[in-house]
Scaffold this active site. Sequence first.
Site, PDB file in Angstrom:
ATOM      1  N   TYR A  51      18.781  13.827   5.129  1.00  0.00           N
ATOM      2  CA  TYR A  51      17.993  15.042   5.338  1.00  0.00           C
ATOM      3  C   TYR A  51      18.055  15.980   4.142  1.00  0.00           C
ATOM      4  O   TYR A  51      17.193  16.840   3.994  1.00  0.00           O
ATOM      5  CB  TYR A  51      18.314  15.744   6.660  1.00  0.00           C
ATOM      6  CG  TYR A  51      19.752  16.099   6.930  1.00  0.00           C
ATOM      7  CD1 TYR A  51      20.343  17.188   6.319  1.00  0.00           C
ATOM      8  CD2 TYR A  51      20.492  15.362   7.833  1.00  0.00           C
ATOM      9  CE1 TYR A  51      21.653  17.523   6.589  1.00  0.00           C
ATOM     10  CE2 TYR A  51      21.802  15.691   8.118  1.00  0.00           C
ATOM     11  CZ  TYR A  51      22.382  16.777   7.487  1.00  0.00           C
ATOM     12  OH  TYR A  51      23.667  17.110   7.762  1.00  0.00           O
ATOM     13  N   GLU A  70      -3.220  22.397   6.174  1.00  0.00           N
ATOM     14  CA  GLU A  70      -3.411  20.980   6.516  1.00  0.00           C
ATOM     15  C   GLU A  70      -3.021  20.078   5.341  1.00  0.00           C
ATOM     16  O   GLU A  70      -2.427  19.020   5.529  1.00  0.00           O
ATOM     17  CB  GLU A  70      -4.868  20.718   6.916  1.00  0.00           C
ATOM     18  CG  GLU A  70      -5.262  21.336   8.237  1.00  0.00           C
ATOM     19  CD  GLU A  70      -5.689  22.797   8.178  1.00  0.00           C
ATOM     20  OE1 GLU A  70      -6.239  23.282   9.182  1.00  0.00           O
ATOM     21  OE2 GLU A  70      -5.469  23.475   7.138  1.00  0.00           O
ATOM     22  N   LYS A  96       2.658  29.724   9.723  1.00  0.00           N
ATOM     23  CA  LYS A  96       2.505  30.893   8.857  1.00  0.00           C
ATOM     24  C   LYS A  96       2.809  32.113   9.723  1.00  0.00           C
ATOM     25  O   LYS A  96       2.097  32.394  10.691  1.00  0.00           O
ATOM     26  CB  LYS A  96       1.092  30.982   8.291  1.00  0.00           C
ATOM     27  CG  LYS A  96       0.885  32.172   7.358  1.00  0.00           C
ATOM     28  CD  LYS A  96      -0.565  32.313   6.925  1.00  0.00           C
ATOM     29  CE  LYS A  96      -0.932  31.264   5.921  1.00  0.00           C
ATOM     30  NZ  LYS A  96      -2.298  31.494   5.365  1.00  0.00           N
TER      31      LYS A  96
END
Length: 116
Positions: A51, A70, A96
Amino acid sequence: MLTIALEQIRFRAFHGLYPEEQVIGNDFLLDVYVTIADTTPVDDLSDTVNYQDIFTVVKAVMAVPQPLLEQVVEDISQTIRERYPRIKKTVVTLKKLNPPMGAEIRNSMVSLERAY
């Protein structure tokens, strides 16, 4: 299946369609989930997905301003998959915070799920 995730990574970044977003920036929260085939037992880091590497990818992609969220989630998903071809599924969710829309909105969100 084994899922490895990083949740609620907070960034200040300059993604957005409007010129002021590209100058002032916005705060974002990002969740990344990757799934690999069950490799029990996992005795070594090479048996899984690191990770820390996922974070490195995410940080690099978030540093490049894009007009659309996107494209950001697509770039993150694709780059992680290229680095770890054994991944069977990715889910990348980008929020956001307080989007500049003239109203009190907690966040906007884009989420991309890909199965390979």
